[in-house]
Design a protein around this motif. Structure first.
Motif, PDB file in Angstrom:
ATOM      1  N   THR A  21       0.834  -1.203   0.000  1.00  9.29           N
ATOM      2  CA  THR A  21       0.000   0.000   0.000  1.00  9.29           C
ATOM      3  C   THR A  21       0.870   1.254   0.000  1.00  9.29           C
ATOM      4  OG1 THR A  21      -1.776  -1.157   1.159  1.00  9.29           O
ATOM      5  CG2 THR A  21      -1.816   1.256   1.248  1.00  9.29           C
ATOM      6  N   LEU A  25       0.815   4.080  -2.882  1.00  7.37           N
ATOM      7  CA  LEU A  25       0.601   5.506  -2.611  1.00  7.37           C
ATOM      8  C   LEU A  25       1.720   6.354  -3.200  1.00  7.37           C
ATOM      9  CD1 LEU A  25      -0.590   5.294   1.098  1.00  7.37           C
ATOM     10  CD2 LEU A  25      -1.948   6.159  -0.813  1.00  7.37           C
ATOM     11  N   ASP A  28       2.097   8.113  -6.958  1.00  9.92           N
ATOM     12  CA  ASP A  28       1.567   9.410  -7.369  1.00  9.92           C
ATOM     13  C   ASP A  28       2.337  10.602  -6.829  1.00  9.92           C
ATOM     14  OD1 ASP A  28      -0.463   8.212  -8.874  1.00  9.92           O
ATOM     15  OD2 ASP A  28      -1.742   8.041  -7.108  1.00  9.92           O
ATOM     16  N   ASP A  90      -4.492   3.452  -7.696  1.00 11.11           N
ATOM     17  CA  ASP A  90      -3.801   4.728  -7.499  1.00 11.11           C
ATOM     18  C   ASP A  90      -4.117   5.267  -6.104  1.00 11.11           C
ATOM     19  OD1 ASP A  90      -6.361   5.843  -7.626  1.00 11.11           O
ATOM     20  OD2 ASP A  90      -6.076   6.660  -9.621  1.00 11.11           O
ATOM     21  N   SER A  91      -3.410   6.321  -5.725  1.00 12.49           N
ATOM     22  CA  SER A  91      -3.557   6.834  -4.359  1.00 12.49           C
ATOM     23  C   SER A  91      -4.962   7.358  -4.090  1.00 12.49           C
ATOM     24  CB  SER A  91      -2.512   7.918  -4.071  1.00 12.49           C
ATOM     25  OG  SER A  91      -2.649   8.996  -4.951  1.00 12.49           O
ATOM     26  N   ARG A  92      -5.608   7.949  -5.078  1.00  8.47           N
ATOM     27  CA  ARG A  92      -6.977   8.450  -4.877  1.00  8.47           C
ATOM     28  C   ARG A  92      -7.917   7.309  -4.503  1.00  8.47           C
ATOM     29  NH1 ARG A  92      -9.292  12.297  -9.290  1.00  8.47           N
ATOM     30  NH2 ARG A  92      -7.530  13.413  -8.431  1.00  8.47           N
ATOM     31  N   ILE A  94      -7.067   4.380  -3.184  1.00  4.91           N
ATOM     32  CA  ILE A  94      -6.686   3.884  -1.852  1.00  4.91           C
ATOM     33  C   ILE A  94      -7.242   4.800  -0.773  1.00  4.91           C
ATOM     34  CG2 ILE A  94      -4.738   3.479  -0.291  1.00  4.91           C
ATOM     35  CD1 ILE A  94      -3.128   2.654  -2.826  1.00  4.91           C
ATOM     36  N   LEU A  95      -7.081   6.103  -0.943  1.00  5.02           N
ATOM     37  CA  LEU A  95      -7.591   7.055   0.057  1.00  5.02           C
ATOM     38  C   LEU A  95      -9.102   6.975   0.187  1.00  5.02           C
ATOM     39  CD1 LEU A  95      -5.301  10.116  -0.752  1.00  5.02           C
ATOM     40  CD2 LEU A  95      -5.118   8.549   1.185  1.00  5.02           C
TER      41      LEU A  95
END
Length: 108
Positions: A21, A25, A28, A90-92, A94-95
């Motif tokens: 993870t 993250l 990006d 992508d990080s978006r 995951i967030l």
């Protein structure tokens, strides 16, 4: 055989969900430890331990700025790791999954 051994050691790190993870993250942008603590909801020593392992295998690099340390990916020379990371969200995403959509915490 040495190249295979090096690949095995690096790929072993990806078997841990937290480390994978973190790498996803970092695809990006760079992150500070304090941001990763907030996102992953694990202790600062826990995040630092994961980052230490990733750094020891050359998968991340650090940039010290004052009292803060920022981490970024270091996989340009590791195409097999880059290939794995292509399949991570992508990080978006995951967030969003972690309910951290509006994270704006920047270490200063």
């Amino acid at each position: 055989m040495e190249q295979i051994h090096e690949m095995v050691e690096k790929l072993k790190l990806l078997s841990d969900g937290t480390r994978l993870t973190i790498l996803a993250l970092l695809k990006d942008r760079e992150f500070c430890v304090c941001e990763l603590v907030d996102i992953l909801e694990i202790s600062q020593p826990g995040v630092s331990q994961h980052l230490r392992k990733l750094k020891s295998q050359g998968l991340v690099k650090e940039d010290k700025r004052g009292q803060w340390v920022y981490y970024s990916l270091n996989v340009d020379d590791k195409p097999y790791i880059k290939s794995v990371l292509e399949y991570t969200p992508d990080s978006r995403t995951i967030l969003n999954v972690l309910n951290k959509k509006d994270i704006t915490f920047i270490c200063k």
